[in-house]
Motif scaffolding. Structure first.
Motif, PDB file in Angstrom:
ATOM      1  N   ILE A 169       0.843  -1.201   0.000  1.00  0.00           N
ATOM      2  CA  ILE A 169       0.000   0.000   0.000  1.00  0.00           C
ATOM      3  C   ILE A 169       0.874   1.246   0.000  1.00  0.00           C
ATOM      4  N   TRP A 170       1.916   1.233   0.820  1.00  0.00           N
ATOM      5  CA  TRP A 170       2.824   2.370   0.894  1.00  0.00           C
ATOM      6  C   TRP A 170       3.515   2.603  -0.445  1.00  0.00           C
ATOM      7  N   LEU A 171       3.951   1.531  -1.092  1.00  0.00           N
ATOM      8  CA  LEU A 171       4.625   1.654  -2.377  1.00  0.00           C
ATOM      9  C   LEU A 171       3.702   2.254  -3.433  1.00  0.00           C
ATOM     10  N   ALA A 172       2.465   1.775  -3.480  1.00  0.00           N
ATOM     11  CA  ALA A 172       1.529   2.254  -4.494  1.00  0.00           C
ATOM     12  C   ALA A 172       1.105   3.692  -4.248  1.00  0.00           C
ATOM     13  N   ALA A 173       1.012   4.084  -2.974  1.00  0.00           N
ATOM     14  CA  ALA A 173       0.504   5.415  -2.632  1.00  0.00           C
ATOM     15  C   ALA A 173       1.585   6.479  -2.600  1.00  0.00           C
ATOM     16  N   ASN A 174       2.849   6.083  -2.628  1.00  0.00           N
ATOM     17  CA  ASN A 174       3.954   7.038  -2.507  1.00  0.00           C
ATOM     18  C   ASN A 174       4.304   7.603  -3.883  1.00  0.00           C
ATOM     19  N   PRO A 175       3.991   8.859  -4.153  1.00  0.00           N
ATOM     20  CA  PRO A 175       4.254   9.416  -5.486  1.00  0.00           C
ATOM     21  C   PRO A 175       5.734   9.563  -5.795  1.00  0.00           C
ATOM     22  N   GLN A 176       6.581   9.542  -4.768  1.00  0.00           N
ATOM     23  CA  GLN A 176       8.022   9.645  -4.996  1.00  0.00           C
ATOM     24  C   GLN A 176       8.638   8.315  -5.410  1.00  0.00           C
ATOM     25  N   CYS A 177       7.874   7.233  -5.271  1.00  0.00           N
ATOM     26  CA  CYS A 177       8.392   5.883  -5.494  1.00  0.00           C
ATOM     27  C   CYS A 177       7.819   5.281  -6.767  1.00  0.00           C
ATOM     28  N   LEU A 178       8.690   4.680  -7.580  1.00  0.00           N
ATOM     29  CA  LEU A 178       8.249   3.910  -8.737  1.00  0.00           C
ATOM     30  C   LEU A 178       8.597   2.448  -8.460  1.00  0.00           C
ATOM     31  N   PRO A 179       7.609   1.638  -8.038  1.00  0.00           N
ATOM     32  CA  PRO A 179       7.909   0.276  -7.585  1.00  0.00           C
ATOM     33  C   PRO A 179       7.876  -0.757  -8.707  1.00  0.00           C
ATOM     34  N   PHE A 180       8.776  -1.725  -8.620  1.00  0.00           N
ATOM     35  CA  PHE A 180       8.837  -2.830  -9.577  1.00  0.00           C
ATOM     36  C   PHE A 180       8.992  -4.140  -8.818  1.00  0.00           C
ATOM     37  N   ASP A 181       8.462  -5.200  -9.419  1.00  0.00           N
ATOM     38  CA  ASP A 181       8.581  -6.556  -8.882  1.00  0.00           C
ATOM     39  C   ASP A 181       9.099  -7.443 -10.009  1.00  0.00           C
TER      40      ASP A 181
END
Length: 367
Positions: A141-153
């Motif tokens: 949730i934190w990864l998806a909601a954080n506009p500073q973060c571009l998350p990858f798996d």
């Protein structure tokens, strides 16, 4: 009170980033054939950059995870000293942060520590845990909601390699804000051919296609989407669908459901605010617009991660995550459940008989 400075972006930052990019491109390419795990690939990249005199002075590597620390070496275990050393503050260098963080609070602290910059790699999935993917449910949730973060798996070392190169170029050559995040697992991925340049560019946008099937085939078809280690179960499910049920599967690797959703949301907002202008598309829409066959999206996190793209899928859409079944604490999603969900979606669309679903549950002992 001590004031903590952010890093100064200078022309030297671009020079340092380009030196790292050039070095990574000349390193051993074993990971590009899918034989190496994302974790192995990132440790190999970090070691290569630090051990080469030509790039060692151009990179900051933080090894807060024990798996990547080098015995007998002086290892930087956090980024706080970089915020305090005048020379470091004077000119930013690319930051590669290898961590083992299980909670969003820890990740929040790490991102603050590194001034919300760099490539943050989290190998918590490789360690024993009572949570799926090793991370507390709030992490996704934190990864998806954080506009500073571009998350990858990433599913493979090849994907991790491509994401690293793109992150270095975006953050330090193009001087974009924010930081990249990668969830790293330690299993080799052997199901697909080497990733092409086109596929690598599409992976950075959030998804790319793994296979080609006959577009004129008359039988039922589904689209199977998977991210990270869950992609292995997706590929195995596609084989069962073909062998047991004569169903063809379009296979898509989705290293970032979040990026897909953000870009599609952005295009939707622009179209809403500019009704008289030509409509904008997004990578997700371009990939999913060819036909109306059902889409099954799989993630090792909770279903909400894959659900992010649901508002932009016009065909029947089903998600499967770690919280989807009673076996939610299993470390790997069951390929049989993916098969059953795909068959159910086809049955609900009237493309196969409803009896196929109950037959599949009985065949795979899921009742």
């Amino acid at each position: 009170m001590i004031g903590f400075s952010s890093f100064s972006r200078t022309p030297g930052t671009r020079v340092a980033a380009q030196a790292c990019i050039d070095k990574i491109r000349t390193m051993t390419q074993q990971h590009t054939v899918g034989l190496c795990s994302p974790l192995y690939t990132m440790i190999n990249i970090a070691n290569g950059l630090e051990r080469d005199p030509g790039t060692a002075r151009h990179i900051w590597v933080v090894r807060a995870n024990k798996q990547s620390q080098v015995d007998g070496a002086c290892t930087r275990i956090n980024a706080w000293p970089l915020r305090l050393v005048p020379a470091a503050c004077a000119s930013e260098k690319p930051l590669l942060y290898l961590a083992s963080s299980a909670t969003s609070a820890e990740l929040c602290a790490l991102s603050s520590e590194s001034a919300h910059r760099g490539i943050l790699c989290n190998d918590i999935e490789t360690l024993p845990s009572r949570w799926p993917k090793g991370a507390h449910p709030w992490v996704s949730i934190w990864l998806a909601a954080n506009p500073q973060c571009l998350p990858f798996d990433p599913a493979s070392g090849a994907e991790a390699h491509a994401i690293t190169l793109a992150a270095l170029h975006s953050l330090y050559v193009e001087d974009n804000d924010g930081f990249y995040y990668m969830a790293l697992h330690d299993e080799p991925y052997e199901f697909v051919a080497p990733i092409s340049q086109v596929s690598a560019s599409h992976a950075l946008k959030g998804m790319y296609r793994l296979n080609e099937i006959d577009a004129d085939a008359a039988g039922p078809r589904v689209r199977l989407l998977g991210a990270g280690r869950a992609l292995q179960s997706v590929v195995a499910a596609a084989q069962l669908l073909r062998e047991d049920w004569n169903v063809d599967s379009e296979l898509w690797s989705c290293p970032s459901y979040t990026r897909l959703a953000r870009d599609a949301d952005k295009a939707q907002r622009w179209n809403r605010m500019h009704p008289a202008m030509p409509r904008r598309s997004a990578h997700l829409l371009d990939c999913m617009s060819l036909n109306d066959c059902p889409v099954v999206a799989v993630t090792g996190y909770g279903r909400h991660v894959a659900d992010q793209i649901g508002a932009h899928i016009t065909s029947r859409f089903v998600t499967l995550g770690a919280d989807s079944t009673e076996t939610a604490l299993d470390t790997r999603l069951d390929k049989h459940w993916i098969v059953v969900l795909a068959l159910r979606a086809l049955a609900d669309d009237g493309r196969i008989a409803q009896t196929c679903v109950s037959e599949a549950m009985s065949l795979y002992s899921l009742q």
